[in-house]
Design an enzyme around this catalytic site. Sequence first.
Site: not given
Ligand code: NAD
Ligand code: ZN
Length: 260
Positions: A131, A139, A167
């Site tokens: 992602h 840009c 650009c």
């Molecule tokens: P999600 O929020 O949908 O799910 C998170 C999962 O992590 C849940 O199943 C939850 O039970 C579990 N969880 C919570 N605490 C935990 C722990 N301590 N250890 C292990 N598991 C734990 O997240 P997703 O499935 O990654 O999808 C959501 C979207 O959000 C993705 O596209 C992602 O790019 C984005 N996102 C990224 C970040 C980041 O970069 N840190 C933060 C929030 C959301």
């Molecule tokens: Zn540009």
Amino acid sequence: MMAFMTSAPIAPEIPGAIIALARAARRITVLTGAGISAESGVPTFRDAQTGLWTQVDPEDLATPAAWARDKPYVNAWFLWRVHLISAATPHAGHRALADWARRPDTDLRIVTQNIDDLHERAGSEVLAHLHGSLFAWRCDRCERPAPTPQAPAQPRERIEPDTCPHCAFGEIRPGVVWFNEALPERELADAIRVCRDADLVVVVGTSGIVQPAASLPHLAGARGIPVIEIDPRPTEFSPFATHVWRATAGAALPALVAAL
Ligand code: NAD
Ligand code: ZN
């Protein structure tokens, strides 16, 4: 009734079948989601109390339409995420994956949905950021890369995006994949490949809701490759996992790697 109290954290008991699989595997694919960053203080999206999306509608922020409608608002929100993630530090679970990858005869590939850089700061190489990344701005017109803008020290509602120096028409946007945008091709192809050629797939901290990332562990399962899920709560993928370990990433991964 007797109550037992301990002062030290209890090391989670590792299911024996999981140790055996981890010891035998040479090519390991680890699929991580927001949950692996939770114990570093980065909120997951769907966590009932702390999920960012409980206060904010993602459609207002993480879509091309939102960017077209109100760039300063979207820019300010993502720059606040840059600030929060820069202030967070990797935990023992992130470091355990880096240690696992350094073991002899081990080819460990990390595919993450996370846009943070906590794996890298723990010493891991990430094969695919499905992602995108909060630290790869570009840009919105000519797509040329740009340095990550200065993040504010306090949350602000609006920050004008920088104009592209190349650009001079486009503006600098975060290099994350927004809802309704395609995933980066190279990253997705690599993720598919390493789910098909692994001896073992470990899924950590992803709810299994966001597609196409959620389909990746099924590619392994369909080939008979064992898939372990590490997550404190049931997920969409749980019924399909070979083994489920209800534990947090920060407790489970160091215990598992120490047992190898
Ligand atoms: P999600 O929020 O949908 O799910 C998170 C999962 O992590 C849940 O199943 C939850 O039970 C579990 N969880 C919570 N605490 C935990 C722990 N301590 N250890 C292990 N598991 C734990 O997240 P997703 O499935 O990654 O999808 C959501 C979207 O959000 C993705 O596209 C992602 O790019 C984005 N996102 C990224 C970040 C980041 O970069 N840190 C933060 C929030 C959301
Ligand atoms: Zn540009």
